[in-house]
Design an enzyme around this catalytic site. Structure first.
Site, PDB file in Angstrom:
ATOM      1  CB  CYS A   1      -0.974  -0.019   1.177  1.00 27.54           C
ATOM      2  SG  CYS A   1      -2.386   1.098   0.970  1.00 27.54           S
TER       3      CYS A   1
ATOM      4  CG  HIS B   1      -3.687  -3.655   3.245  1.00 24.51           C
ATOM      5  ND1 HIS B   1      -2.551  -3.207   3.877  1.00 24.51           N
ATOM      6  CD2 HIS B   1      -4.303  -2.555   2.737  1.00 24.51           C
ATOM      7  CE1 HIS B   1      -2.487  -1.889   3.771  1.00 24.51           C
ATOM      8  NE2 HIS B   1      -3.534  -1.474   3.074  1.00 24.51           N
TER       9      HIS B   1
END
Length: 535
Positions: free
Chosen positions: A339, A451
């Site tokens: 991310c 994630h």
């Protein structure tokens, strides 16, 4: 919408765990309470009105809530919903936070604006969410935030005693004996509550105990005599692989294997639990690092997620870590970015509207290890994803391996030269499948918005086996542990621990419910638990 029988069904009973301070283990204990009550056959829902954390969870319908409440829902065997955590505050600066209301970004607000303007407006949303849960569940396990005795905050309480009153919930006060002063913290907390609030406190829970419990007896008797409140449990410390709420208690590292992986401990670190599945691997040693001299010469470097990519990238350069990571990569070092870490590994980061908290139009050079650039926009992307590894550069062992996880980000990343994506993600939420992430030309550095990618056991193990080959070690043989099964086992171990060390007869009396074993019990529905990678 309420279920048709909601009009005749009594609202769920509630019990609330509040703490003498932050990080005393409320989330952990609430998770265990959810599991015990679910094992006893009750339909259970967790609830936390307001959560301040950077470790978040994506619900099935694409809402963002605190990770603790998502994990508690899993422990209860139910699907997580945004009503379980209607307000999530994600710090994005020294005194400001992004306000997430029922899973969607509402606004960024400073502390004063939030307390004086937003809290009165948000209290209605909290009550609506709690009311819905109480119609859908039989028991609601409520977690407080921080301490109920913060005098400067009590007039705008939206997380502790006001919520207990809304739910008409008995309160169990949790104290952390490991940090010392637990008896003073219990007595001091009660002294700072008003008489009505004190009457709600039905029991003390001492958490994180290490040692001989008989040595506590004199203190327990004194505490009960002094306050009139019983100690209903002394819970021993046990390290279980259950996701935490935030990084307050993040250790310096874990594991003792031959593969050393360095993770950069960023100032605005978020979703640090992405690395927790590496704990399952016996050949891995993780070190969290904040200084360039501590980087050393590991087998790989991971840049985790962050709530402020530009700010943390500036911090990396000021600390000398950016240069150290660049030198490591130039020597052929391997690594990945998750991310915000993925964004920082690219060529540049652009903030045309000041989304990251700086001036509009700000542009910062990235670490230059991936052929990608990122621009930030107001719309947040929050959804669960599944797909497979697409990058040929990672080799045949990884290509085609399935992955699963979730995205939470406001950046939009594009390639700067020929496309070299890490993943191909399947269609979801009405959109077509698409390439995602990036990989360096030599395949040694990769980045992704997904994630939970290390939860996917095949990706985790095969990437680690690639690191082993670099060291001249053979691939690791043996059983690969699935993260979903490990979490389920941890929930059951936590429930067994609490059954042994908590007075459940009293808990049931506080709830005014039938004791365990009564014939009206229902079993848990295992199909209600969201599927996990490799399940």
């Amino acid at each position: 919408m309420p279920r048709p029988e909601a009009a005749v069904s009594p609202p769920a009973r509630c019990i609330m765990l509040q703490g003498t301070a932050s990080n005393v283990g409320k989330s952990w204990l609430a998770t265990g309470f959810c599991r015990v009550l679910a094992q006893d056959g009750w339909r259970v829902a967790p609830f936390k009105s307001q959560n301040m954390a950077l470790n978040s969870y994506v619900t099935m319908d694409g809402g963002e809530i605190g990770r603790a409440q998502g994990v508690q829902a899993e422990a209860a065997g139910v699907i997580a919903t945004v009503d379980m955590n209607p307000i999530l505050l994600k710090p994005c600066g020294p005194a400001s936070a992004q306000v997430i209301l029922r899973g969607k970004p509402l606004t960024d607000a400073g502390a004063r604006e939030y307390r004086e303007r937003l809290i009165p407006e948000l209290l209605g949303a909290v009550k609506e969410s709690l009311d819905r849960l109480r119609q859908e569940a039989e028991v609601v396990v409520i977690e407080g935030a921080g301490s109920p005795a913060e005098i400067n905050l009590k007039d705008r309480d939206i997380a502790n005693m006001r919520i207990a009153a809304l739910a008409d919930a008995p309160v169990l006060l949790v104290g952390d004996i490991d940090r010392g002063g637990v008896f003073a913290s219990f007595v001091g907390t009660l002294e700072l509550l008003n008489p009505e609030e004190r009457r709600r406190v039905k029991g003390f829970l001492i958490n994180k105990f290490r040692g001989d419990p008989s040595l506590l007896e004199p203190g327990l008797k004194w505490l009960e005599a002094r306050t009139g409140v019983p100690v209903i449990g002394v819970v021993p410390w046990e390290d279980l692989p259950i996701d935490g709420e935030d990084s307050l208690a993040l250790p310096g590292g874990f594991g003792e294997g031959p593969l050393e992986i360095v993770a950069i401990r960023l100032p605005h670190l978020s979703n640090y639990t992405d690395l927790d599945p590496l704990r399952l691997e016996p050949d891995v040693r993780i070190r969290w690092v904040e200084r360039p001299e501590a980087l050393g010469d590991p087998d790989a470097v991971i840049l985790p997620g962050t709530k402020n990519s530009i700010g943390d990238l500036v911090w990396l350069r000021a600390r000398g870590l950016a240069a150290a990571i660049g030198d490591f990569a130039a020597r052929g070092g391997r690594g990945g970015g998750l991310c915000g870490g993925y964004q920082m590994l690219g060529i540049r980061l652009m903030d045309p509207e000041g989304i990251e908290g700086g001036r509009p139009g700000e542009e910062v050079p990235g670490l230059g290890l991936l052929p990608a650039e990122t621009a930030f926009f107001p719309t947040k992307r929050v959804l669960r994803r599944a797909g497979r590894v697409a990058a040929e550069e990672l080799g045949p062992d990884l290509q085609g391996v399935p992955v699963e996880g979730y995205e939470i980000h406001m950046g939009r990343t594009s390639w700067c030269d020929e496309p070299r994506s890490l993943l191909w993600l399947e269609s979801a939420g009405g959109e077509a499948g698409y390439p995602e992430g990036a990989v360096s030309r030599d395949g040694k550095v990769w980045g992704t918005y997904v994630h939970g990618i290390f939860d996917s056991w095949a990706f985790r193990r095969r990437w680690l086996d690639g690191l082993r080959r670099e060291k001249g070690l053979p691939p690791l043989e043996g059983k690969v542990r699935d993260m979903y099964a490990v979490r389920e086992e941890a929930f059951d171990r936590l429930a067994a621990l609490l059954r042994q060390h908590v007075d459940w007869e009293r808990v049931y009396r506080f709830l005014a419910l039938e004791p365990p074993g009564a014939p009206r019990r229902r079993g848990r529905d295992p199909q209600a638990v969201p599927g996990e990678p490799g399940a």
